[in-house]
Design an enzyme around this catalytic site. Sequence first.
Site, PDB file in Angstrom:
ATOM      1  N   ASP A   1     -22.350 -19.900 -14.626  1.00  0.00           N
ATOM      2  CA  ASP A   1     -22.992 -20.064 -15.923  1.00  0.00           C
ATOM      3  C   ASP A   1     -23.183 -21.559 -16.224  1.00  0.00           C
ATOM      4  O   ASP A   1     -23.848 -22.245 -15.459  1.00  0.00           O
ATOM      5  CB  ASP A   1     -22.141 -19.337 -16.988  1.00  0.00           C
ATOM      6  CG  ASP A   1     -22.806 -19.247 -18.343  1.00  0.00           C
ATOM      7  OD1 ASP A   1     -23.674 -18.370 -18.507  1.00  0.00           O
ATOM      8  OD2 ASP A   1     -22.458 -20.059 -19.221  1.00  0.00           O
TER       9      ASP A   1
ATOM     10  N   HIS B   1     -21.704 -10.172 -15.893  1.00  0.00           N
ATOM     11  CA  HIS B   1     -21.838 -11.627 -15.894  1.00  0.00           C
ATOM     12  C   HIS B   1     -20.520 -12.319 -15.551  1.00  0.00           C
ATOM     13  O   HIS B   1     -20.510 -13.332 -14.851  1.00  0.00           O
ATOM     14  CB  HIS B   1     -22.330 -12.089 -17.269  1.00  0.00           C
ATOM     15  CG  HIS B   1     -22.453 -13.570 -17.415  1.00  0.00           C
ATOM     16  ND1 HIS B   1     -23.365 -14.322 -16.708  1.00  0.00           N
ATOM     17  CD2 HIS B   1     -21.765 -14.457 -18.193  1.00  0.00           C
ATOM     18  CE1 HIS B   1     -23.261 -15.591 -17.033  1.00  0.00           C
ATOM     19  NE2 HIS B   1     -22.294 -15.705 -17.934  1.00  0.00           N
TER      20      HIS B   1
END
Length: 292
Positions: free
Chosen positions: A107, A272
């Site tokens: 990320d 994620h």
Amino acid sequence: MTLTIPGFDHIRLPGADGVELAAAVGGSGSPVVLLHGFPQTHLMWRHVAERLADEHTVICPDLRGYGASDKPAAADPDVYAKRTMAADVVTLAAALGHERFALVGHDRGALVAFRAGLDHPETITHLGILDIVPTLDMWNVLHGASASIGYHLFLMAQPPGLPEAMIAGSADAFFGSFLDAWANDPTAMPGDVRAEYLRASAAAVTSIVADYRASADIDIMHDQADLDAGSQLAMPVTVIQQDWGAQLGYDAARVWKAWAPDLDHRLTRAGHFMAEEAPDEIAAAIRGLLAR
């Protein structure tokens, strides 16, 4: 009390421009630096770090502006440019005696890792990227109603003042919404870990927004300059993503191939937060990357 990775030393190390970073360091062997994402701290790497520590020196810093690391005021766009944050990582590793190292980011940390790979090709031996496309490409693939999935990118791109006030006024709800929405397996994030992420994020609203604001400004300029110059990542690269291309209508592997000629691009069924949801898969992928 800051939660850290069990069995690792939690220390402070120099970054760029006088900034100090907090980092968990453990294991022995060739060095691997792991960079966390949003809205998290180095703690997200706890399972993967433990799996790698038998063969590697594993270094897990909090990015500047996050966790227990320094949070300098964003006096100019460079303070939270990914170029500056990449320099933090190179400086930190050098302080531990590592002039060359493998780098893996998730990320926000993956954006820093990408920039480090372009800016420091003589230093980064292998590059792992989890669940992003580069900043320039990220903005280019967000179109129409489907872009609402990244509403926070647009919110935090606004001029200083309103985004910080809105987020600080409901910090747990704001940051917690991403922990809920982006996880396929909520049990992978126990209550104490979730509480640590929320505590750390609420204490870093201004610097987190500054990090995101940089990605709508100076980071785009740096990526565009490299694209115009034909710059590419010189080291082996592994990218692991959810199938964002199918959701947003672009070819993710093709996007990455333009930047990384030596590319292993993989899709995962994990959410994620894949380093916490599928640590065996991610640790194995990192080992495979380091063997290339």
